[in-house]
Design a protein around this motif. Structure first.
Motif, PDB file in Angstrom:
ATOM      1  N   UNK A 167      -1.249  14.716  -6.405  1.00 23.65           N
ATOM      2  CA  UNK A 167       0.019  13.997  -6.576  1.00 23.65           C
ATOM      3  C   UNK A 167      -0.234  12.505  -6.407  1.00 23.65           C
ATOM      4  N   UNK A 168       0.526  11.685  -7.170  1.00 26.03           N
ATOM      5  CA  UNK A 168       0.264  10.247  -7.224  1.00 26.03           C
ATOM      6  C   UNK A 168       1.534   9.450  -6.958  1.00 26.03           C
ATOM      7  N   UNK A 169       1.358   8.217  -6.495  1.00 29.12           N
ATOM      8  CA  UNK A 169       2.474   7.288  -6.372  1.00 29.12           C
ATOM      9  C   UNK A 169       2.969   6.926  -7.776  1.00 29.12           C
ATOM     10  N   UNK A 170       4.268   6.949  -7.964  1.00 31.72           N
ATOM     11  CA  UNK A 170       4.810   6.737  -9.304  1.00 31.72           C
ATOM     12  C   UNK A 170       4.527   5.339  -9.834  1.00 31.72           C
ATOM     13  N   UNK A 171       4.520   4.336  -8.978  1.00 32.54           N
ATOM     14  CA  UNK A 171       4.310   2.954  -9.435  1.00 32.54           C
ATOM     15  C   UNK A 171       2.831   2.598  -9.530  1.00 32.54           C
ATOM     16  N   UNK A 172       2.107   2.782  -8.440  1.00 32.81           N
ATOM     17  CA  UNK A 172       0.710   2.332  -8.409  1.00 32.81           C
ATOM     18  C   UNK A 172      -0.253   3.344  -9.013  1.00 32.81           C
ATOM     19  N   UNK A 173       0.181   4.606  -9.132  1.00 31.98           N
ATOM     20  CA  UNK A 173      -0.661   5.704  -9.620  1.00 31.98           C
ATOM     21  C   UNK A 173      -1.794   6.042  -8.661  1.00 31.98           C
ATOM     22  N   UNK A 214      -4.309  17.224   2.059  1.00 28.16           N
ATOM     23  CA  UNK A 214      -4.723  15.863   2.402  1.00 28.16           C
ATOM     24  C   UNK A 214      -3.599  14.903   2.023  1.00 28.16           C
ATOM     25  N   UNK A 215      -3.299  13.966   2.926  1.00 26.40           N
ATOM     26  CA  UNK A 215      -2.350  12.895   2.665  1.00 26.40           C
ATOM     27  C   UNK A 215      -3.105  11.570   2.734  1.00 26.40           C
ATOM     28  N   UNK A 216      -2.906  10.692   1.730  1.00 24.87           N
ATOM     29  CA  UNK A 216      -3.638   9.434   1.630  1.00 24.87           C
ATOM     30  C   UNK A 216      -2.700   8.259   1.911  1.00 24.87           C
ATOM     31  N   UNK A 217      -3.154   7.344   2.750  1.00 26.57           N
ATOM     32  CA  UNK A 217      -2.372   6.154   3.111  1.00 26.57           C
ATOM     33  C   UNK A 217      -3.160   4.903   2.739  1.00 26.57           C
ATOM     34  N   UNK A 218      -2.440   3.899   2.216  1.00 27.45           N
ATOM     35  CA  UNK A 218      -3.098   2.714   1.668  1.00 27.45           C
ATOM     36  C   UNK A 218      -2.618   1.442   2.352  1.00 27.45           C
ATOM     37  N   UNK A 219      -3.428   0.400   2.210  1.00 26.97           N
ATOM     38  CA  UNK A 219      -3.043  -0.923   2.677  1.00 26.97           C
ATOM     39  C   UNK A 219      -2.206  -1.611   1.598  1.00 26.97           C
ATOM     40  N   UNK A 220      -2.118  -2.900   1.632  1.00 29.39           N
ATOM     41  CA  UNK A 220      -1.222  -3.656   0.748  1.00 29.39           C
ATOM     42  C   UNK A 220      -1.400  -3.262  -0.716  1.00 29.39           C
ATOM     43  N   UNK A 221      -0.273  -2.999  -1.379  1.00 28.63           N
ATOM     44  CA  UNK A 221      -0.215  -2.723  -2.819  1.00 28.63           C
ATOM     45  C   UNK A 221      -1.008  -1.483  -3.232  1.00 28.63           C
ATOM     46  N   UNK A 222      -1.228  -0.570  -2.288  1.00 29.17           N
ATOM     47  CA  UNK A 222      -1.952   0.663  -2.599  1.00 29.17           C
ATOM     48  C   UNK A 222      -3.319   0.414  -3.230  1.00 29.17           C
ATOM     49  N   UNK A 223      -3.932  -0.709  -2.876  1.00 29.89           N
ATOM     50  CA  UNK A 223      -5.218  -1.062  -3.483  1.00 29.89           C
ATOM     51  C   UNK A 223      -6.398  -0.546  -2.678  1.00 29.89           C
ATOM     52  N   UNK A 224      -6.269  -0.471  -1.360  1.00 28.31           N
ATOM     53  CA  UNK A 224      -7.379  -0.093  -0.488  1.00 28.31           C
ATOM     54  C   UNK A 224      -6.950   1.073   0.383  1.00 28.31           C
ATOM     55  N   UNK A 225      -7.751   2.130   0.390  1.00 29.38           N
ATOM     56  CA  UNK A 225      -7.451   3.297   1.208  1.00 29.38           C
ATOM     57  C   UNK A 225      -7.600   2.940   2.684  1.00 29.38           C
ATOM     58  N   UNK A 226      -6.559   3.183   3.461  1.00 22.84           N
ATOM     59  CA  UNK A 226      -6.598   2.910   4.902  1.00 22.84           C
ATOM     60  C   UNK A 226      -6.974   4.154   5.698  1.00 22.84           C
TER      61      UNK A 226
END
Length: 331
Positions: free
Chosen positions: A178-184, A203-215
């Motif tokens: 499953x993906x974020x609708x805006x950032x993909x 698995x759940x994935x969390x990102x830093x600013x603008x979903x660019x870097x996996x936190x």
């Protein structure tokens, strides 16, 4: 520590860059050594079942791995991996061969060798399916299985695992993305969904600013019998794993904590580990390196300090060294 599923090993890291090398690497020989009681390094078994102490890797001029060999301390070849590519340098076939560790000095593909293969097909420049023949632990009893890749536009949304019988193709389980609708960006992955709709875990994935870097990513299991019910991985801005924690001793399942530090080349320089069922097993591991002019390390020194409360020797230190000889293509 929660490990990868068998399904994750079907997508090989086969380029020199994916394997962490810089420059036009042609061949790598890695020799793994242990410091003996006299303070000298030698090629010996370090732990039970550790029979693969010499690695040999060959790359083509495109930077793709074509073969890997692993040998024991006497020079017997124990593992052979051969990789083929299509005209577009996409991986098309992997063949792995392994020698029974208790049967030495036998010619390649003798009666005590086992083999397994992966065959890749592509459609619209993407992986369409992977046929797994042999013991990949994807299906029951080492049966031949096929993994089909399902896309929605540019996004991979499912991997469907089938058992391939003589007369039929039977669905075993599905992995769903499953993906974020805006950032993909990938935000959720459901593992091993059976034909009744029940998943092994998520698995759940969390990102830093603008979903660019996996936190971070977090795993939770839906299986009551698993010791590792939950786990969280944390990452730095370069994608290196900073720490890991899983389990809960108060909840009667295995506890493990790990933390890592890296140098400017993204090679780990220290690792702290606190594991064991009741949290009494602590390891401090230090790494140091010598690099060549391509910033590939040629010597890795590894020192492990043990702190085990119930052990008679609580300050034991084991030292290891890996030497790599790297040759390059001339550009």
């Amino acid at each position: 520590m929660i490990s990868l599923e068998a399904l994750d090993f079907l997508e090989y890291k086969y380029s020199s860059e994916q394997l962490g090398y810089n420059g036009p690497v042609k061949h790598v020989t890695g020799i793994h050594e242990t410091q003996n009681e006299a303070g000298e390094f030698e090629i010996i078994h370090r732990v039970w079942g550790d029979h693969f102490l010499i690695d040999r890797l060959n790359f083509n001029e495109k930077g793709n791995l074509t073969a890997m060999y692993q040998e024991d301390s006497s020079g017997d070849t124990m593992v052979v991996i051969q990789i083929e590519y299509d005209a577009q340098q996409r991986i098309s076939k992997v063949a792995e061969y392994e020698m029974n560790i208790w049967k030495k000095h036998e010619p390649f593909m003798g009666p005590n060798w086992t083999s397994r293969t992966l065959q890749y097909t592509y459609k619209d420049q993407r992986i369409h399916s992977v046929l797994a023949i042999g013991e990949w632990q994807i299906g029951p009893y080492g049966d031949t299985c096929q993994v089909d890749y399902i896309y929605d536009g540019d996004l991979l949304v499912e991997k469907k695992v089938f058992n391939i019988g003589v007369y039929k193709k039977t669905l075993l389980n599905t992995r769903r993305y499953s993906y974020d609708q805006k950032s993909k960006a990938l935000i959720k992955m459901d593992l091993s969904i059976d034909t009744s709709g029940h998943s092994k875990g998520t698995y759940i994935y969390n990102y830093k600013t603008n979903n660019a870097v996996l936190a971070s990513k977090a795993y939770s299991s839906s299986l009551n019998e698993e010791w590792d019910k939950e786990a969280i991985w944390y990452y730095d801005d370069k994608g290196n794993q900073k720490s890991y924690v899983s389990g809960d001793t108060l909840g009667d399942y295995w506890y493990c904590y790990k933390s890592f530090n890296y140098n400017e080349f993204n090679d780990v320089v220290s690792e702290y580990s606190n594991s064991e069922y009741d949290g009494r097993h602590h390891l401090n591991t230090k790494y140091s390196y010598i690099y060549d002019d391509k910033n590939n390390w040629t010597i890795q020194n590894k020192s492990i300090q043990y702190y085990i409360d119930f052990d008679d020797v609580t300050d034991r230190v084991d030292n290891y060294r890996t030497r790599r000889k790297i040759t390059y293509y001339k550009l």
